[in-house]
Design a protein around this motif. Sequence first.
Motif, PDB file in Angstrom:
ATOM      1  N   ARG A  42       3.250  -1.261   5.426  1.00  0.00           N
ATOM      2  CA  ARG A  42       2.773   0.113   5.238  1.00  0.00           C
ATOM      3  C   ARG A  42       2.793   0.500   3.758  1.00  0.00           C
ATOM      4  O   ARG A  42       1.867   1.145   3.262  1.00  0.00           O
ATOM      5  CB  ARG A  42       3.611   1.097   6.041  1.00  0.00           C
ATOM      6  CG  ARG A  42       3.377   0.995   7.519  1.00  0.00           C
ATOM      7  CD  ARG A  42       3.963   2.194   8.268  1.00  0.00           C
ATOM      8  NE  ARG A  42       3.674   2.066   9.672  1.00  0.00           N
ATOM      9  CZ  ARG A  42       2.483   2.280  10.226  1.00  0.00           C
ATOM     10  NH1 ARG A  42       1.476   2.651   9.476  1.00  0.00           N
ATOM     11  NH2 ARG A  42       2.299   2.118  11.518  1.00  0.00           N
ATOM     12  N   LEU A  43       3.845   0.108   3.060  1.00  0.00           N
ATOM     13  CA  LEU A  43       3.929   0.404   1.628  1.00  0.00           C
ATOM     14  C   LEU A  43       2.840  -0.335   0.858  1.00  0.00           C
ATOM     15  O   LEU A  43       2.241   0.222  -0.065  1.00  0.00           O
ATOM     16  CB  LEU A  43       5.310   0.039   1.084  1.00  0.00           C
ATOM     17  CG  LEU A  43       6.455   0.925   1.554  1.00  0.00           C
ATOM     18  CD1 LEU A  43       7.801   0.345   1.102  1.00  0.00           C
ATOM     19  CD2 LEU A  43       6.288   2.353   1.066  1.00  0.00           C
ATOM     20  N   ARG A  44       2.577  -1.585   1.253  1.00  0.00           N
ATOM     21  CA  ARG A  44       1.535  -2.367   0.588  1.00  0.00           C
ATOM     22  C   ARG A  44       0.189  -1.665   0.707  1.00  0.00           C
ATOM     23  O   ARG A  44      -0.583  -1.614  -0.254  1.00  0.00           O
ATOM     24  CB  ARG A  44       1.462  -3.765   1.218  1.00  0.00           C
ATOM     25  CG  ARG A  44       0.376  -4.670   0.653  1.00  0.00           C
ATOM     26  CD  ARG A  44       0.346  -6.038   1.331  1.00  0.00           C
ATOM     27  NE  ARG A  44       0.068  -5.987   2.750  1.00  0.00           N
ATOM     28  CZ  ARG A  44      -1.164  -5.919   3.279  1.00  0.00           C
ATOM     29  NH1 ARG A  44      -2.220  -5.892   2.501  1.00  0.00           N
ATOM     30  NH2 ARG A  44      -1.319  -5.894   4.592  1.00  0.00           N
ATOM     31  N   LEU A  45      -0.083  -1.093   1.877  1.00  0.00           N
ATOM     32  CA  LEU A  45      -1.375  -0.437   2.122  1.00  0.00           C
ATOM     33  C   LEU A  45      -1.366   1.055   1.797  1.00  0.00           C
ATOM     34  O   LEU A  45      -2.413   1.695   1.842  1.00  0.00           O
ATOM     35  CB  LEU A  45      -1.763  -0.592   3.603  1.00  0.00           C
ATOM     36  CG  LEU A  45      -2.116  -1.976   4.080  1.00  0.00           C
ATOM     37  CD1 LEU A  45      -2.296  -1.978   5.586  1.00  0.00           C
ATOM     38  CD2 LEU A  45      -3.375  -2.473   3.399  1.00  0.00           C
ATOM     39  N   LYS A  46      -0.163   1.589   1.528  1.00  0.00           N
ATOM     40  CA  LYS A  46      -0.017   3.036   1.365  1.00  0.00           C
ATOM     41  C   LYS A  46      -0.522   3.745   2.626  1.00  0.00           C
ATOM     42  O   LYS A  46      -1.270   4.725   2.566  1.00  0.00           O
ATOM     43  CB  LYS A  46      -0.726   3.534   0.123  1.00  0.00           C
ATOM     44  CG  LYS A  46      -0.135   2.970  -1.155  1.00  0.00           C
ATOM     45  CD  LYS A  46      -0.853   3.506  -2.370  1.00  0.00           C
ATOM     46  CE  LYS A  46      -0.157   3.119  -3.624  1.00  0.00           C
ATOM     47  NZ  LYS A  46      -0.414   1.854  -4.189  1.00  0.00           N
ATOM     48  N   ALA A  47      -0.113   3.227   3.780  1.00  0.00           N
ATOM     49  CA  ALA A  47      -0.549   3.731   5.087  1.00  0.00           C
ATOM     50  C   ALA A  47       0.633   4.382   5.805  1.00  0.00           C
ATOM     51  O   ALA A  47       1.563   3.700   6.212  1.00  0.00           O
ATOM     52  CB  ALA A  47      -1.088   2.590   5.930  1.00  0.00           C
ATOM     53  N   ALA A  48       0.571   5.694   5.954  1.00  0.00           N
ATOM     54  CA  ALA A  48       1.637   6.392   6.660  1.00  0.00           C
ATOM     55  C   ALA A  48       1.485   6.273   8.172  1.00  0.00           C
ATOM     56  O   ALA A  48       2.474   6.205   8.901  1.00  0.00           O
ATOM     57  CB  ALA A  48       1.659   7.865   6.256  1.00  0.00           C
TER      58      ALA A  48
END
Length: 128
Positions: free
Chosen positions: A28-34
């Motif tokens: 999620r951090l890699r994609l900046k996906a919450a």
Amino acid sequence: MTLPVTAFVGAICALLLLFTAMLTVRQRLRLKAAFGDHGDAKLIAASRSHGNLAEHAPILVILLGLLETARANHMALMVIGALFLIGRVAHIAGLHAPSVPGKAPVPRQIGVMATWVTLLMLGGWTLW
């Protein structure tokens, strides 16, 4: 009464849940996906490895505890618990392994079968 098999399997499941949650957060951090999976294969794999464990571990731990409380064969419970844990680790590895379209990696197949066999064994044993 103590439940050493249940406690051990439950503790390992808790650690695996933490590990798979960390893998999911990393993606999620890699994609900046919450929220959601953004169609990203790595995030989907990480999320499913966590979710699938969270779906199967509670019932298995409950059934182990019920059987252990009923004084079922300790060694058999240990073997079934070990088979489940090995299957879960294989499933996690299989979800993160490269795959050919339309064919699940062998570790994932092993993990699914080990999980189903252990649930069938414990469910049947508990009913018996």
